[in-house]
Motif scaffolding. Structure first.
Motif, PDB file in Angstrom:
ATOM      1  N   ASP A 104       0.835  -1.198   0.000  1.00  0.00           N
ATOM      2  CA  ASP A 104       0.000   0.000   0.000  1.00  0.00           C
ATOM      3  C   ASP A 104       0.872   1.251   0.000  1.00  0.00           C
ATOM      4  O   ASP A 104       0.590   2.233  -0.711  1.00  0.00           O
ATOM      5  CB  ASP A 104      -0.914   0.024   1.230  1.00  0.00           C
ATOM      6  CG  ASP A 104      -2.078  -0.949   1.103  1.00  0.00           C
ATOM      7  OD1 ASP A 104      -2.258  -1.507   0.002  1.00  0.00           O
ATOM      8  OD2 ASP A 104      -2.793  -1.148   2.092  1.00  0.00           O
ATOM      9  N   LEU A 105       1.932   1.213   0.803  1.00  0.00           N
ATOM     10  CA  LEU A 105       2.808   2.382   0.905  1.00  0.00           C
ATOM     11  C   LEU A 105       3.518   2.651  -0.427  1.00  0.00           C
ATOM     12  O   LEU A 105       3.733   3.805  -0.801  1.00  0.00           O
ATOM     13  CB  LEU A 105       3.842   2.161   2.020  1.00  0.00           C
ATOM     14  CG  LEU A 105       4.255   3.414   2.796  1.00  0.00           C
ATOM     15  CD1 LEU A 105       3.053   4.097   3.410  1.00  0.00           C
ATOM     16  CD2 LEU A 105       5.282   3.069   3.859  1.00  0.00           C
ATOM     17  N   PHE A 106       3.864   1.573  -1.126  1.00  0.00           N
ATOM     18  CA  PHE A 106       4.492   1.723  -2.442  1.00  0.00           C
ATOM     19  C   PHE A 106       3.527   2.401  -3.408  1.00  0.00           C
ATOM     20  O   PHE A 106       3.909   3.304  -4.169  1.00  0.00           O
ATOM     21  CB  PHE A 106       4.920   0.359  -2.977  1.00  0.00           C
ATOM     22  CG  PHE A 106       5.467   0.397  -4.387  1.00  0.00           C
ATOM     23  CD1 PHE A 106       6.673   1.017  -4.655  1.00  0.00           C
ATOM     24  CD2 PHE A 106       4.771  -0.184  -5.431  1.00  0.00           C
ATOM     25  CE1 PHE A 106       7.181   1.057  -5.955  1.00  0.00           C
ATOM     26  CE2 PHE A 106       5.263  -0.155  -6.722  1.00  0.00           C
ATOM     27  CZ  PHE A 106       6.475   0.468  -6.985  1.00  0.00           C
ATOM     28  N   GLN A 107       2.257   1.975  -3.376  1.00  0.00           N
ATOM     29  CA  GLN A 107       1.250   2.585  -4.251  1.00  0.00           C
ATOM     30  C   GLN A 107       1.071   4.072  -3.920  1.00  0.00           C
ATOM     31  O   GLN A 107       0.950   4.913  -4.815  1.00  0.00           O
ATOM     32  CB  GLN A 107      -0.090   1.858  -4.096  1.00  0.00           C
ATOM     33  CG  GLN A 107      -0.076   0.399  -4.545  1.00  0.00           C
ATOM     34  CD  GLN A 107       0.213   0.260  -6.037  1.00  0.00           C
ATOM     35  OE1 GLN A 107      -0.194   1.104  -6.827  1.00  0.00           O
ATOM     36  NE2 GLN A 107       0.913  -0.800  -6.407  1.00  0.00           N
ATOM     37  N   ILE A 108       1.068   4.389  -2.629  1.00  0.00           N
ATOM     38  CA  ILE A 108       0.926   5.783  -2.208  1.00  0.00           C
ATOM     39  C   ILE A 108       2.131   6.600  -2.671  1.00  0.00           C
ATOM     40  O   ILE A 108       1.994   7.736  -3.141  1.00  0.00           O
ATOM     41  CB  ILE A 108       0.791   5.878  -0.670  1.00  0.00           C
ATOM     42  CG1 ILE A 108      -0.486   5.160  -0.198  1.00  0.00           C
ATOM     43  CG2 ILE A 108       0.789   7.323  -0.218  1.00  0.00           C
ATOM     44  CD1 ILE A 108      -1.765   5.736  -0.773  1.00  0.00           C
ATOM     45  N   GLY A 109       3.319   6.009  -2.537  1.00  0.00           N
ATOM     46  CA  GLY A 109       4.526   6.687  -3.007  1.00  0.00           C
ATOM     47  C   GLY A 109       4.479   6.956  -4.503  1.00  0.00           C
ATOM     48  O   GLY A 109       4.919   8.009  -4.970  1.00  0.00           O
TER      49      GLY A 109
END
Length: 261
Positions: free
Chosen positions: A69-74
């Motif tokens: 999820d954090l990768f997608q947000i980044g």
């Protein structure tokens, strides 16, 4: 799935060592193509800057349970940077993109935090971040807290408090200093009620001494030792060099010593 190991990052189905890293010349050419309407250039820019997102994720690997999820947000932050980047600003794309990627990641973590922050402080913090982000997109440089306060019609201390309230929490066992000898941890600097003294005369003398400092000295001492900013952060905020901040800090400390001794 994303797995961040000590020396590498693994994304399911992707060998990150094969991800192309664009040169500055290639980025410039792609941004020119994008400006001229070439939509494929946007995809090439995104793929060529994925490692920038992954490098930022490393510092959050112990703060988030779902790195996917954090990768997608980044990546959302990366695309914002690509869509708003202007070559005429004369800054490197990575310099421009990192604050936007970090901003998206921090917003996500704050929104999903277990800590309870008052709605008024959270709303003010979001206004501050939005103002800073919009200015950065337009001008290619950061707004100081003082300038943000003027734009929003609030006191500078309100800006500082709101931003500080939204900082990521850290462990009491976080190392905060090591000069090659014994490590000092955050818990070592926390006040112990059993050891607490009521030496009010020293406190009053210290407050009076700080009040008598020159404006810049007082600002630097306050932000360095009460808010915890680095010399570089203060230098960028007030528009002087880090060496000047260091000299003013040293001078302020000497002036305080003379007044309370």
């Amino acid at each position: 799935m994303i797995i961040i190991a000590k020396h590498k990052v693994e994304i399911t189905g992707i060998n990150t060592s094969d991800i192309k890293v664009l040169t500055d010349k290639e980025k410039k050419e792609l941004f020119i193509r994008l400006k001229n309407g070439d939509k494929k250039a946007r995809d090439f820019l995104a793929e060529g800057n994925l490692k920038l997102v992954l490098s930022i994720l490393r510092k959050y690997q112990n703060r988030c349970d779902n790195m996917d999820d954090l990768f997608q947000i980044g990546c959302v932050g990366l695309m914002k940077a690509i869509d708003n980047f202007d070559l005429s600003h004369g800054v490197k794309f990575s310099t421009y993109a990192v604050p936007l990627i970090l901003g998206e990641i921090r917003r996500y973590l704050r929104d999903n935090s277990n800590l309870r922050i008052s709605r008024s402080i959270k709303d003010l913090a979001y206004k501050i971040l939005k103002t800073k982000e919009e200015y950065f997109m337009d001008k290619g440089k950061e707004l100081s807290n003082e300038e943000v306060a003027k734009k929003l019609g609030v006191e500078e201390i309100d800006v500082i408090v709101a931003l500080d309230a939204m900082r990521d929490p850290i462990s009491m066992f976080e190392p905060i200093y090591n000069n090659g000898g014994d490590t000092i941890y955050l818990e070592d600097q926390l006040e112990n009620d059993k050891e607490k003294t009521s030496n009010w005369d020293i406190t009053i003398s210290l407050n009076d001494a700080i009040d008598e400092l020159k404006e810049k000295e007082r600002k630097i001492i306050t932000e360095r030792f009460l808010i915890g900013k680095t010399q570089m952060e203060i230098a960028e905020e007030i528009g002087i060099s880090q060496a000047q901040v260091s000299r003013l800090e040293k001078g302020g400390i000497e002036n305080i010593k003379r007044r309370i001794m």
